[in-house]
Design an enzyme around this catalytic site. Structure first.
Site, mmCIF file in Angstrom:
data_model
loop_
_atom_site.group_PDB
_atom_site.id
_atom_site.type_symbol
_atom_site.label_atom_id
_atom_site.label_comp_id
_atom_site.label_asym_id
_atom_site.label_seq_id
_atom_site.Cartn_x
_atom_site.Cartn_y
_atom_site.Cartn_z
ATOM 1 N N GLY A 1 0.778 -1.230 0.000
ATOM 2 C CA GLY A 1 0.000 0.000 0.000
ATOM 3 C C GLY A 1 0.809 1.280 0.000
ATOM 4 N N GLU B 1 4.428 -6.309 1.412
ATOM 5 C CA GLU B 1 3.947 -6.661 0.071
ATOM 6 C C GLU B 1 3.710 -5.446 -0.821
ATOM 7 O OE1 GLU B 1 1.232 -10.423 1.603
ATOM 8 O OE2 GLU B 1 0.282 -8.471 1.337
ATOM 9 N N PRO B 2 4.753 -4.693 -1.152
ATOM 10 C CA PRO B 2 4.522 -3.553 -2.046
ATOM 11 C C PRO B 2 4.239 -3.997 -3.487
ATOM 12 C CG PRO B 2 6.872 -3.803 -1.603
ATOM 13 C CD PRO B 2 6.171 -4.843 -0.782
ATOM 14 N N GLY B 3 3.299 -3.364 -4.116
ATOM 15 C CA GLY B 3 3.000 -3.629 -5.526
ATOM 16 C C GLY B 3 3.207 -2.358 -6.324
ATOM 17 N N ARG B 4 2.274 -1.413 -6.122
ATOM 18 C CA ARG B 4 2.314 -0.129 -6.828
ATOM 19 C C ARG B 4 3.657 0.571 -6.676
ATOM 20 N NH1 ARG B 4 -2.408 3.004 -7.039
ATOM 21 N NH2 ARG B 4 -3.157 1.502 -5.508
ATOM 22 N N TYR C 1 -11.824 5.124 -9.688
ATOM 23 C CA TYR C 1 -11.477 5.799 -8.425
ATOM 24 C C TYR C 1 -11.340 7.307 -8.558
ATOM 25 C CZ TYR C 1 -9.132 1.168 -7.699
ATOM 26 O OH TYR C 1 -8.794 -0.148 -7.598
ATOM 27 N N CYS D 1 -17.301 3.909 -26.003
ATOM 28 C CA CYS D 1 -18.656 4.449 -26.122
ATOM 29 C C CYS D 1 -19.234 4.748 -24.754
ATOM 30 C CB CYS D 1 -19.537 3.451 -26.862
ATOM 31 S SG CYS D 1 -18.864 3.043 -28.456
HETATM 32 C C1 LIG Z 1 -3.245 -5.036 -3.298
HETATM 33 C C2 LIG Z 1 -2.491 -5.712 -2.224
HETATM 34 C C3 LIG Z 1 -1.142 -5.412 -2.020
HETATM 35 C C4 LIG Z 1 -0.410 -4.387 -2.842
HETATM 36 O O1 LIG Z 1 -0.933 -3.126 -2.716
HETATM 37 P P1 LIG Z 1 -0.139 -1.891 -3.377
HETATM 38 O O2 LIG Z 1 -0.976 -0.727 -3.065
HETATM 39 O O3 LIG Z 1 -0.043 -2.168 -4.826
HETATM 40 O O4 LIG Z 1 1.206 -1.855 -2.723
HETATM 41 C C5 LIG Z 1 -0.465 -6.088 -1.041
HETATM 42 N N1 LIG Z 1 -1.088 -7.029 -0.275
HETATM 43 C C6 LIG Z 1 -2.382 -7.333 -0.438
HETATM 44 C C7 LIG Z 1 -2.998 -8.358 0.413
HETATM 45 C C8 LIG Z 1 -3.124 -6.697 -1.411
HETATM 46 O O5 LIG Z 1 -4.412 -7.002 -1.562
#
Ligand SMILES: *Cc1c(COP(=O)(O)O)cnc(C)c1O
Length: 456
Positions: free
Chosen positions: A263, A305-308, A357, A384
């Site tokens: 997050g 758990e970083p993604g973004r 969003y 569309c």
């Molecule tokens: C979506 C999610 C993430 C990653 O969130 P980011 O905002 O992309 O860092 C990590 N852990 C869990 C469980 C998620 O659902």
């Protein structure tokens, strides 16, 4: 080439003779070779962010005397190449479906370095995770504890599980991406339920301990997305550590690991605030150390758990401008003004976040610079639907015209991964750039791909 453009552009972005350059390849060259729209991914930028998160958290937690694992949250963008880069930079990979699991396995990520998430995993997905020997299944309900236990027993294995809890901490950019407040579908509350008995989170932890085919690895908390300051993580860490201590007091078992989720926020617009991984890692490590000392419990191993924050800033979407239409608009104050509607060759099918969003982005002309006076513009897609907006409001050069290239920054996360075939548009390719070369890591869909699914 010019100096780096800086956030929200990837590290390699600059300008050469007016054209935007990414990973040493100019935007016109990328468009000529791969077509538009295209997702362009700066490989070095991705790797550098992965390394930074790993180093920041490893240093901060080593300093307090424990270890940390960084899981790349694959749902942000998962391809075989991306999973391989993450692994090569020392990250593990989090998956949230059988499809994501399959891609990570195809990339050669060992099962032990994978996690499986989901609030409604199918038996097939759970079984695939067991067969792969995933390092952790994060259970999300009491019923799922029983389902995973039964499937693991049938395979004769002890499944490593974490219990996902909600702490009541509310953080993040939007209600839909904020996941630890209680009135939503994820996790089990650390607070007592309506019957006044044990909290659902405690019930799940106790139930996992009772099942011989499950091994309780730890407790998981993910509080939301696009979070810009550490306070929410600190508060959630305290709540999770308290639950861990309560469980130890009841059962004598102090679970070894605590996952604090992802997050971490990024800059989408120039000048916007972003998270410094070293600062936030230090804040979280301090909170973990302090709370553990107060509770008198040994430090857990931590995972995040970083993604973004890893892939978001690495990605840029390249579009070709088509129809440009000045529209006379009457404002709230009754005054009229002109808004330039700039249509691009993609839209809500390749980036749903503005429509979903209200997410905001930054864009620039990518094939040239211009000294024309800026015009108040809205960048829209070709779908569309009047809500098919890429950028609600931006000043673009007034001479922007059909055939120009437009680059939208920070689209690496939740762009391709949330893409659809709305209006039966084939989804764009993902093109990696590095050291002056480009490489297609996910090819463009074709109309034949779409027709291949249609059984008449
Ligand atoms: C979506 C999610 C993430 C990653 O969130 P980011 O905002 O992309 O860092 C990590 N852990 C869990 C469980 C998620 O659902």
């Amino acid at each position: 080439m010019s100096a780096p453009l800086g956030a929200p552009w990837p590290a390699s972005a600059g300008r050469d003779g007016g054209a935007l350059v990414l990973g040493g390849v100019s935007a016109p060259a990328l468009a000529a070779e791969h077509g538009t729209p295209a997702y362009v991914l700066d490989e070095s930028d991705f790797r550098a962010r992965a390394r930074a998160y790993r180093a920041a958290f490893a240093d901060a937690f080593e300093a307090i005397g424990t270890g940390v694992d960084v899981y790349y949250a694959g749902k942000a963008l998962l391809t075989v190449a991306v999973a391989r880069w993450a692994r090569e930079e020392g990250l593990r990979v989090d998956t949230a479906s059988g499809g994501e699991l399959a891609v990570a396995l195809r990339a050669g990520v060992p099962g032990a370095e994978l996690g499986l998430h989901g609030n409604n995993k199918s038996d097939g997905e759970i079984d695939a995770a067991l067969v792969a020997g995933v390092g952790r299944i994060i259970v999300d309900s009491l019923a799922e504890v029983d389902r995973v236990a039964a499937l693991a027993a049938a395979r004769g294995v002890a499944a490593p599980v974490m219990v996902r809890v909600t702490t009541g901490v509310h953080a993040g950019g939007h209600e839909f991406i904020s996941t630890a407040h209680e009135d939503q579908k994820f996790g089990l509350s650390v607070n007592a339920g309506p019957d006044g008995g044990d909290a659902p989170a405690m019930q799940a932890l106790l139930r996992v301990q009772e099942r011989p085919s499950l091994r309780l690895l730890g407790i998981h908390s993910h509080i939301g997305s696009q979070i810009l300051d550490g306070a929410g993580f600190v508060e959630a860490a305290r709540a999770v550590l308290r639950l861990r201590a309560d469980l130890a007091a009841r059962t004598g078992v102090l679970v070894e690991e605590v996952d604090l989720g992802g997050g971490y926020g990024i800059a989408y617009l120039p000048g916007e605030e972003t998270v410094d991984p070293f600062t936030i890692a230090r804040d979280i490590a301090h909170a973990v150390a302090t709370a553990s000392a107060e509770l008198g419990t040994a430090l857990p191993r931590i995972s995040i758990e970083p993604g973004r924050a890893i892939v978001g800033p690495s990605g840029v979407t390249l579009y070709t401008v088509g129809t440009v239409k000045p529209v006379l608009v009457t404002g709230d104050d009754g005054a009229t003004f002109t808004r330039l509607y700039v249509s691009v060759d993609g839209g809500m099918s390749d980036n749903i976040r503005p429509a979903l969003y209200g997410a905001r982005y930054h864009a620039e002309l990518a094939n040239r610079t211009s000294t024309a006076a800026p015009a108040l513009a809205r960048v829209v897609g070709k779908h569309c639907e009047s809500g098919d907006i890429v950028l609600q409001e931006i000043r673009l050069p007034g001479d922007i015209a059909a055939g120009d290239l437009l680059a939208v920054a920070a689209t690496g996360a939740y762009g391709r991964s949330m893409a659809s075939n709305y209006n039966l548009l084939p989804r764009p390719p993902v093109v990696a750039v590095a050291d002056g070369a480009s490489c297609v890591i996910v090819r463009r869909e074709t109309v034949d791909d779409l027709l291949a699914l249609d059984q008449g």
